[in-house]
Scaffold this motif. Structure first.
Motif, PDB file in Angstrom:
ATOM      1  N   ALA A  21       1.100  -1.141  -0.226  1.00 13.60           N
ATOM      2  CA  ALA A  21      -0.130   0.004  -0.250  1.00 13.60           C
ATOM      3  C   ALA A  21       1.214   1.324   0.037  1.00 13.60           C
ATOM      4  CB  ALA A  21      -0.856   0.316   1.849  1.00 13.60           C
ATOM      5  N   THR A  22       0.217   2.019  -0.835  1.00 11.03           N
ATOM      6  CA  THR A  22       1.128   3.434  -0.891  1.00 11.03           C
ATOM      7  C   THR A  22       0.204   4.905  -0.021  1.00 11.03           C
ATOM      8  OG1 THR A  22      -0.038   3.918  -2.652  1.00 11.03           O
ATOM      9  CG2 THR A  22       1.909   3.078  -2.536  1.00 11.03           C
ATOM     10  N   VAL A  23       0.543   5.826   0.696  1.00 12.86           N
ATOM     11  CA  VAL A  23       0.308   6.637   1.244  1.00 12.86           C
ATOM     12  C   VAL A  23      -0.310   7.583   0.771  1.00 12.86           C
ATOM     13  CG1 VAL A  23       0.955   9.334   2.332  1.00 12.86           C
ATOM     14  CG2 VAL A  23       2.478   6.836   3.083  1.00 12.86           C
ATOM     15  N   GLU A  24      -2.000   7.986   1.054  1.00 13.42           N
ATOM     16  CA  GLU A  24      -2.797   8.738  -0.267  1.00 13.42           C
ATOM     17  C   GLU A  24      -2.738   9.760   0.485  1.00 13.42           C
ATOM     18  OE1 GLU A  24      -5.152   7.482  -3.478  1.00 13.42           O
ATOM     19  OE2 GLU A  24      -3.130   6.052  -3.428  1.00 13.42           O
ATOM     20  N   GLU A  25      -3.014   9.936   1.484  1.00 15.75           N
ATOM     21  CA  GLU A  25      -3.248  11.344   2.044  1.00 15.75           C
ATOM     22  C   GLU A  25      -3.152  12.042   3.596  1.00 15.75           C
ATOM     23  OE1 GLU A  25      -7.130  14.238   1.659  1.00 15.75           O
ATOM     24  OE2 GLU A  25      -7.877  12.289   3.062  1.00 15.75           O
ATOM     25  N   VAL A  26      -2.229  12.589   3.777  1.00 12.44           N
ATOM     26  CA  VAL A  26      -1.894  12.841   5.539  1.00 12.44           C
ATOM     27  C   VAL A  26      -2.981  14.076   5.541  1.00 12.44           C
ATOM     28  CG1 VAL A  26       0.959  14.055   6.103  1.00 12.44           C
ATOM     29  CG2 VAL A  26       0.289  11.897   5.099  1.00 12.44           C
ATOM     30  N   ILE A  27      -3.194  13.987   7.317  1.00  8.20           N
ATOM     31  CA  ILE A  27      -3.685  15.204   7.548  1.00  8.20           C
ATOM     32  C   ILE A  27      -2.809  14.963   8.967  1.00  8.20           C
ATOM     33  CG2 ILE A  27      -6.430  15.361   8.523  1.00  8.20           C
ATOM     34  CD1 ILE A  27      -7.445  13.906   6.997  1.00  8.20           C
ATOM     35  N   LEU A  28      -2.971  16.491   9.684  1.00  6.38           N
ATOM     36  CA  LEU A  28      -2.247  16.715  10.078  1.00  6.38           C
ATOM     37  C   LEU A  28      -3.398  17.164  11.784  1.00  6.38           C
ATOM     38  CD1 LEU A  28       0.438  16.350  12.772  1.00  6.38           C
ATOM     39  CD2 LEU A  28       1.002  18.702  11.577  1.00  6.38           C
TER      40      LEU A  28
ATOM     41  N   THR B  22       9.037   5.159   4.319  1.00  2.73           N
ATOM     42  CA  THR B  22       8.203   3.620   3.644  1.00  2.73           C
ATOM     43  C   THR B  22       9.068   2.726   3.104  1.00  2.73           C
ATOM     44  OG1 THR B  22       7.560   4.706   1.322  1.00  2.73           O
ATOM     45  CG2 THR B  22       6.441   5.044   3.108  1.00  2.73           C
ATOM     46  N   GLU B  23       8.934   1.602   2.304  1.00  3.78           N
ATOM     47  CA  GLU B  23       9.545   1.097   2.271  1.00  3.78           C
ATOM     48  C   GLU B  23      10.305   1.194   0.937  1.00  3.78           C
ATOM     49  OE1 GLU B  23       7.186  -2.811   1.470  1.00  3.78           O
ATOM     50  OE2 GLU B  23       6.800  -3.383   3.284  1.00  3.78           O
ATOM     51  N   THR B  24       9.931   2.287   0.093  1.00  2.22           N
ATOM     52  CA  THR B  24      11.046   2.590  -0.769  1.00  2.22           C
ATOM     53  C   THR B  24      11.763   4.175  -0.917  1.00  2.22           C
ATOM     54  OG1 THR B  24       8.228   3.856  -1.385  1.00  2.22           O
ATOM     55  CG2 THR B  24       8.717   1.579  -2.521  1.00  2.22           C
ATOM     56  N   GLY B  25      10.654   4.913   0.536  1.00  5.01           N
ATOM     57  CA  GLY B  25      12.264   6.067   1.031  1.00  5.01           C
ATOM     58  C   GLY B  25      10.985   7.008   1.267  1.00  5.01           C
ATOM     59  N   VAL B  26      11.719   7.988   1.805  1.00  6.13           N
ATOM     60  CA  VAL B  26      11.097   9.024   2.520  1.00  6.13           C
ATOM     61  C   VAL B  26      10.423   9.744   1.455  1.00  6.13           C
ATOM     62  CG1 VAL B  26      11.540  11.391   4.333  1.00  6.13           C
ATOM     63  CG2 VAL B  26      13.277   8.611   4.435  1.00  6.13           C
TER      64      VAL B  26
ATOM     65  N   GLU C 262      -3.512   8.239   5.436  1.00 11.55           N
ATOM     66  CA  GLU C 262      -4.465   7.340   4.167  1.00 11.55           C
ATOM     67  C   GLU C 262      -4.012   6.162   3.265  1.00 11.55           C
ATOM     68  OE1 GLU C 262      -8.668   6.491   2.068  1.00 11.55           O
ATOM     69  OE2 GLU C 262      -8.377   8.989   2.688  1.00 11.55           O
ATOM     70  N   MET C 263      -4.654   5.332   4.009  1.00 10.04           N
ATOM     71  CA  MET C 263      -2.878   4.509   2.766  1.00 10.04           C
ATOM     72  C   MET C 263      -4.073   3.574   1.064  1.00 10.04           C
ATOM     73  SD  MET C 263      -0.902   4.145   4.441  1.00 10.04           S
ATOM     74  CE  MET C 263       0.990   3.056   3.216  1.00 10.04           C
TER      75      MET C 263
END
Length: 109
Positions: free
Chosen positions: A26-33, A100-104, A41-42
């Motif tokens: 899964a990848t990061v879709e949305e980030v809410i602070l 993540t697995e693929t980087g920052v 949300e992934m």
């Protein structure tokens, strides 16, 4: 024969509801602070959270509440807003980095 049909039905139900094995990461879709936590949300629809540890301007930790224990860092200047939707690749007064697995990945506003 009846047992085979029941087993097939159960397997089909698991696949239809998304509780079966994932086909890829899964990848990061949305980030809410928020003031006291970070919600991520992934791509598979799961929500991960990071809870503020008491620091006002920034904190770090590992996402929880989901099967992706990704390390994160939050940095922000000034008075915290109650809710901020962050955009990927943006640098600003608010910054979140998720490893993540693929980087920052960097999200900001």
């Amino acid at each position: 024969m009846r047992r085979v049909l029941i087993l097939c039905g159960l397997l089909a139900a698991c696949t239809a509801t998304g509780t079966g094995p994932r086909s890829g990461p899964a990848t990061v879709e949305e980030v809410i602070l928020y003031r006291d936590n970070l919600t991520v949300e992934m791509s598979d629809g799961r929500l991960c959270t990071g809870v503020r540890n008491g620091a006002l301007s920034g904190w770090r930790g590992v996402l929880g509440g989901c099967p992706y224990p990704l390390p994160f860092t939050v940095a922000r200047a000034g008075k915290p807003a109650p809710r901020v939707v962050l955009s990927e690749g943006v640098q600003g007064t608010i910054s979140v980095q998720i490893t993540t697995e693929t980087g920052v990945l960097t999200f900001g506003r």
